[in-house]
Scaffold this motif. Structure first.
Motif, PDB file in Angstrom:
ATOM      1  N   ARG A   1       3.055 -40.063  16.049  1.00 38.85           N
ATOM      2  CA  ARG A   1       4.321 -39.659  17.098  1.00 38.85           C
ATOM      3  C   ARG A   1       4.331 -38.033  17.279  1.00 38.85           C
ATOM      4  O   ARG A   1       4.755 -37.451  18.135  1.00 38.85           O
ATOM      5  N   SER A   2       3.824 -37.514  15.987  1.00 32.49           N
ATOM      6  CA  SER A   2       3.766 -35.840  16.095  1.00 32.49           C
ATOM      7  C   SER A   2       2.569 -35.428  16.677  1.00 32.49           C
ATOM      8  O   SER A   2       2.420 -34.220  17.059  1.00 32.49           O
ATOM      9  N   GLY A   3       1.669 -36.160  16.810  1.00 31.42           N
ATOM     10  CA  GLY A   3       0.346 -36.079  17.281  1.00 31.42           C
ATOM     11  C   GLY A   3      -0.512 -34.982  16.361  1.00 31.42           C
ATOM     12  O   GLY A   3      -0.951 -33.809  17.035  1.00 31.42           O
ATOM     13  N   ASP A   4      -0.696 -35.329  15.319  1.00 30.11           N
ATOM     14  CA  ASP A   4      -1.782 -34.324  14.285  1.00 30.11           C
ATOM     15  C   ASP A   4      -2.192 -35.070  13.154  1.00 30.11           C
ATOM     16  O   ASP A   4      -1.733 -36.324  13.019  1.00 30.11           O
ATOM     17  N   VAL A   5      -3.330 -34.567  12.641  1.00 28.76           N
ATOM     18  CA  VAL A   5      -3.740 -35.227  11.297  1.00 28.76           C
ATOM     19  C   VAL A   5      -3.507 -34.151  10.344  1.00 28.76           C
ATOM     20  O   VAL A   5      -4.065 -32.803  10.542  1.00 28.76           O
ATOM     21  N   THR A   6      -2.392 -34.216   9.317  1.00 26.20           N
ATOM     22  CA  THR A   6      -2.312 -33.421   8.220  1.00 26.20           C
ATOM     23  C   THR A   6      -3.356 -33.420   6.997  1.00 26.20           C
ATOM     24  O   THR A   6      -3.522 -35.066   6.743  1.00 26.20           O
ATOM     25  N   TRP A   7      -3.760 -32.568   6.328  1.00 20.16           N
ATOM     26  CA  TRP A   7      -4.507 -32.776   5.184  1.00 20.16           C
ATOM     27  C   TRP A   7      -3.665 -32.232   4.181  1.00 20.16           C
ATOM     28  O   TRP A   7      -2.933 -31.027   4.076  1.00 20.16           O
TER      29      TRP A   7
ATOM     30  N   CYS B   1       5.015 -36.152   4.767  1.00 20.22           N
ATOM     31  CA  CYS B   1       3.518 -36.478   5.169  1.00 20.22           C
ATOM     32  C   CYS B   1       3.045 -35.078   6.346  1.00 20.22           C
ATOM     33  O   CYS B   1       2.141 -35.469   6.826  1.00 20.22           O
ATOM     34  N   GLY B   2       4.153 -34.334   6.366  1.00 21.71           N
ATOM     35  CA  GLY B   2       3.381 -33.159   7.315  1.00 21.71           C
ATOM     36  C   GLY B   2       3.559 -33.396   8.859  1.00 21.71           C
ATOM     37  O   GLY B   2       3.431 -32.445   9.660  1.00 21.71           O
ATOM     38  N   GLY B   3       4.239 -34.717   9.175  1.00 19.66           N
ATOM     39  CA  GLY B   3       4.418 -34.941  10.581  1.00 19.66           C
ATOM     40  C   GLY B   3       5.291 -36.102  10.841  1.00 19.66           C
ATOM     41  O   GLY B   3       6.149 -36.517  10.087  1.00 19.66           O
ATOM     42  N   ALA B   4       5.086 -36.748  11.881  1.00 16.86           N
ATOM     43  CA  ALA B   4       6.018 -37.947  12.205  1.00 16.86           C
ATOM     44  C   ALA B   4       5.130 -39.336  12.316  1.00 16.86           C
ATOM     45  O   ALA B   4       4.123 -39.410  13.227  1.00 16.86           O
TER      46      ALA B   4
ATOM     47  N   GLU C   1     -15.405 -31.669  12.094  1.00 14.08           N
ATOM     48  CA  GLU C   1     -15.806 -30.996  11.104  1.00 14.08           C
ATOM     49  C   GLU C   1     -15.221 -30.907   9.997  1.00 14.08           C
ATOM     50  O   GLU C   1     -13.825 -30.373  10.007  1.00 14.08           O
ATOM     51  N   VAL C   2     -15.617 -31.300   8.530  1.00 22.86           N
ATOM     52  CA  VAL C   2     -14.692 -31.115   7.338  1.00 22.86           C
ATOM     53  C   VAL C   2     -15.126 -30.088   6.505  1.00 22.86           C
ATOM     54  O   VAL C   2     -16.305 -30.009   6.286  1.00 22.86           O
ATOM     55  N   ASP C   3     -14.331 -28.843   6.298  1.00 18.53           N
ATOM     56  CA  ASP C   3     -14.822 -27.791   5.495  1.00 18.53           C
ATOM     57  C   ASP C   3     -14.854 -28.131   3.983  1.00 18.53           C
ATOM     58  O   ASP C   3     -14.208 -29.019   3.638  1.00 18.53           O
ATOM     59  N   PRO C   4     -16.300 -27.889   3.327  1.00 18.96           N
ATOM     60  CA  PRO C   4     -16.254 -28.704   2.239  1.00 18.96           C
ATOM     61  C   PRO C   4     -15.439 -27.868   1.074  1.00 18.96           C
ATOM     62  O   PRO C   4     -15.339 -28.580   0.067  1.00 18.96           O
ATOM     63  N   GLU C   5     -14.965 -26.784   1.404  1.00 22.72           N
ATOM     64  CA  GLU C   5     -14.141 -26.079   0.165  1.00 22.72           C
ATOM     65  C   GLU C   5     -12.812 -26.246   0.394  1.00 22.72           C
ATOM     66  O   GLU C   5     -12.041 -26.021  -0.416  1.00 22.72           O
ATOM     67  N   SER C   6     -12.061 -26.327   1.531  1.00 26.30           N
ATOM     68  CA  SER C   6     -10.756 -26.605   1.732  1.00 26.30           C
ATOM     69  C   SER C   6     -10.140 -27.858   2.284  1.00 26.30           C
ATOM     70  O   SER C   6      -9.006 -27.947   2.127  1.00 26.30           O
ATOM     71  N   GLY C   7     -11.174 -28.876   2.671  1.00 25.61           N
ATOM     72  CA  GLY C   7     -10.893 -30.014   3.512  1.00 25.61           C
ATOM     73  C   GLY C   7     -10.372 -29.878   4.675  1.00 25.61           C
ATOM     74  O   GLY C   7      -9.913 -30.761   5.427  1.00 25.61           O
ATOM     75  N   ALA C   8     -10.516 -28.749   5.586  1.00 27.84           N
ATOM     76  CA  ALA C   8      -9.851 -28.352   6.601  1.00 27.84           C
ATOM     77  C   ALA C   8     -10.797 -28.934   7.675  1.00 27.84           C
ATOM     78  O   ALA C   8     -11.604 -29.138   7.722  1.00 27.84           O
ATOM     79  N   LEU C   9     -10.077 -29.487   8.882  1.00 27.08           N
ATOM     80  CA  LEU C   9     -10.546 -30.105  10.068  1.00 27.08           C
ATOM     81  C   LEU C   9     -10.658 -29.236  11.190  1.00 27.08           C
ATOM     82  O   LEU C   9      -9.788 -28.370  11.439  1.00 27.08           O
ATOM     83  N   LYS C  10     -11.999 -29.144  11.928  1.00 24.09           N
ATOM     84  CA  LYS C  10     -11.999 -28.464  13.117  1.00 24.09           C
ATOM     85  C   LYS C  10     -12.706 -29.275  13.900  1.00 24.09           C
ATOM     86  O   LYS C  10     -13.849 -29.845  13.837  1.00 24.09           O
ATOM     87  N   GLU C  11     -11.936 -29.591  15.265  1.00 28.64           N
ATOM     88  CA  GLU C  11     -12.541 -30.344  16.175  1.00 28.64           C
ATOM     89  C   GLU C  11     -14.098 -30.058  16.903  1.00 28.64           C
ATOM     90  O   GLU C  11     -13.911 -28.744  17.301  1.00 28.64           O
TER      91      GLU C  11
ATOM     92  N   ARG D   1       0.252 -30.331   0.977  1.00 26.53           N
ATOM     93  CA  ARG D   1      -0.255 -30.205   2.123  1.00 26.53           C
ATOM     94  C   ARG D   1      -0.721 -28.854   2.528  1.00 26.53           C
ATOM     95  O   ARG D   1      -0.435 -27.806   1.796  1.00 26.53           O
ATOM     96  N   ALA D   2      -1.910 -28.691   3.121  1.00 23.42           N
ATOM     97  CA  ALA D   2      -2.837 -27.605   3.464  1.00 23.42           C
ATOM     98  C   ALA D   2      -3.200 -27.053   4.743  1.00 23.42           C
ATOM     99  O   ALA D   2      -3.439 -25.966   5.018  1.00 23.42           O
ATOM    100  N   GLY D   3      -2.886 -28.089   5.736  1.00 19.06           N
ATOM    101  CA  GLY D   3      -3.197 -27.805   6.997  1.00 19.06           C
ATOM    102  C   GLY D   3      -2.924 -28.988   7.870  1.00 19.06           C
ATOM    103  O   GLY D   3      -2.517 -30.097   7.483  1.00 19.06           O
ATOM    104  N   ALA D   4      -3.256 -28.746   9.283  1.00 18.97           N
ATOM    105  CA  ALA D   4      -3.036 -29.864  10.259  1.00 18.97           C
ATOM    106  C   ALA D   4      -4.034 -29.607  11.400  1.00 18.97           C
ATOM    107  O   ALA D   4      -4.161 -28.437  11.824  1.00 18.97           O
ATOM    108  N   LEU D   5      -4.219 -30.586  12.070  1.00 18.50           N
ATOM    109  CA  LEU D   5      -5.292 -30.594  13.286  1.00 18.50           C
ATOM    110  C   LEU D   5      -4.336 -31.201  14.369  1.00 18.50           C
ATOM    111  O   LEU D   5      -4.257 -32.225  14.445  1.00 18.50           O
ATOM    112  N   PRO D   6      -4.150 -30.542  15.527  1.00 21.65           N
ATOM    113  CA  PRO D   6      -3.430 -31.350  16.552  1.00 21.65           C
ATOM    114  C   PRO D   6      -4.403 -32.440  17.155  1.00 21.65           C
ATOM    115  O   PRO D   6      -5.522 -32.235  17.434  1.00 21.65           O
TER     116      PRO D   6
END
Length: 356
Positions: free
Chosen positions: A315-321, A292-295, A25-35, A333-338
């Motif tokens: 390689r770091s196993g995440d999606v950063t936004w 990029c917030g990861g590898a 899910e993509v939060d409409p206000e922050s762009g944050a991801l929730k699996e 950078r605002a956050g990351a989802l593993p």
């Protein structure tokens, strides 16, 4: 669909040993991801694409035998429409639905396939003449001993298909014969030897295209003649600051909807390059790079409304936004989802409910 993006979904692919395909899910206000869900119904789904009507998600199976599959988006739990269809090529790394077919770029075999789509949208194996084998090589003895098709893209008019080959330093312009479904190559455009072209993006105006090069950290700007189907390189721009010493393999390039900015993902340097697309897109200029917030950012995706940028860090196993400054194009950078072995991010709207 509301203006603030409520109900948006992100679909995340992964490479070997990863999470399969993740729905978020993509939060409409922050762009944050929730699996919300993940599925391993397809092996090594390293690249994804959403159908034009938003009802299906397509995935490659980047395996030696090579396959592609379709998922129904009638809910947040992805359901395969049918078993994966063979592409008759090895290690597909990119795909695009186009003209009643699913096109795949098959990296290891150096070919492009056109899989016919059933009435429900599921791909079926390509028929005679529907696999276009590339030929050639390049000067890099480790990466260019033969062809390596890395991307396949339809042009904005829908007439032409462009296949980008890292191994031959070239882009092939093709058409799909509407009667036979055969892929017919019309011409091959040479890029600089040893550049290793990987992916291609069109400028919103449709008259320019950008090719991100993997073996030399540059983006090649090209004029595009949609009448004749001719791609003409006109310049190159570095996606790294001067003096960078880290070996870097760019992976993706995305362009803002207004055509003002471009962003490149840099693996090794692990950065996102920000380019100002000056002179109506004809003259990209590197502004800065940010972490990029990861590898190892294998993919870069811009939210459809342009407010957020996402990096799939393999390689770091995440999606950063990141939030994108609308005046400068610089992401913060605002956050990351593993997501283990994350390799691709695409977007859709609210899940399509059965019978809608």
């Amino acid at each position: 669909m509301s203006r603030n993006g409520a109900g948006r979904r992100a679909y995340i692919g992964s490479t070997a040993g990863g999470a399969g395909v993740v729905t978020a899910e993509v939060d409409p206000e922050s762009g944050a991801l929730k699996e919300l869900h993940r599925t391993d119904a397809v092996t090594n789904p390293s690249y994804l694409a959403v159908s034009g009507d938003g009802r299906l998600l397509y995935a490659v199976s980047e395996t030696p035998d090579g396959a592609a599959a379709a998922f129904s988006l009638a809910g947040d739990r992805l359901e395969p429409l049918a078993p994966p269809a063979p592409v008759h090529g090895s290690a597909p790394t990119h795909l695009a639905p186009h003209a009643g077919h699913l096109l795949t770029a098959n990296y290891r075999s150096g070919s492009v396939s056109a899989l016919p789509l059933r009435a429900d949208g599921a791909p079926t194996e390509p028929g005679p003449g529907a696999v276009l084998q590339h030929h050639g090589s390049g000067p890099n003895p480790e990466r260019q001993t033969g062809p390596h098709a890395h991307a396949v893209v339809a042009d904005p008019t829908g007439r032409w298909v462009l296949s980008v080959d890292l191994g031959t330093d070239s882009v092939r312009v093709c058409e799909i014969d509407p009667g036979s479904g055969k892929l017919v190559m019309r011409r091959e455009i040479a890029l600089r030897a040893g550049s290793g072209p990987r992916h291609l993006r069109f400028h919103p105006g449709g008259r320019l295209a950008y090719v991100i090069n993997e073996l030399d950290p540059t983006v090649t700007t090209c004029r595009w003649d949609a009448v004749q189907g001719v791609l003409t390189p006109v310049g190159e721009t570095s996606v790294l600051p001067e003096g960078g010493a880290t070996p870097t393999l760019p992976s993706e390039f995305v362009v803002s909807a207004d055509g003002r900015f471009g962003w490149a993902a840099n693996r090794g340097d692990d950065s996102i390059a920000v380019l100002m697309l000056e002179r109506d897109g004809l003259a990209p200029r590197l502004v800065t790079t940010v972490p990029c917030g990861g590898a190892w950012p294998r993919d870069l995706a811009l939210h459809p409304e342009g407010r957020y940028l996402y990096a799939a860090n393999e390689r770091s196993g995440d999606v950063t936004w990141f939030t994108v400054d609308p005046e400068t194009g610089v992401p913060e950078r605002a956050g990351a989802l593993p997501v283990p072995s994350a390799s691709c991010v695409v977007f859709g709207n609210l899940p399509v409910l059965a019978g809608s």
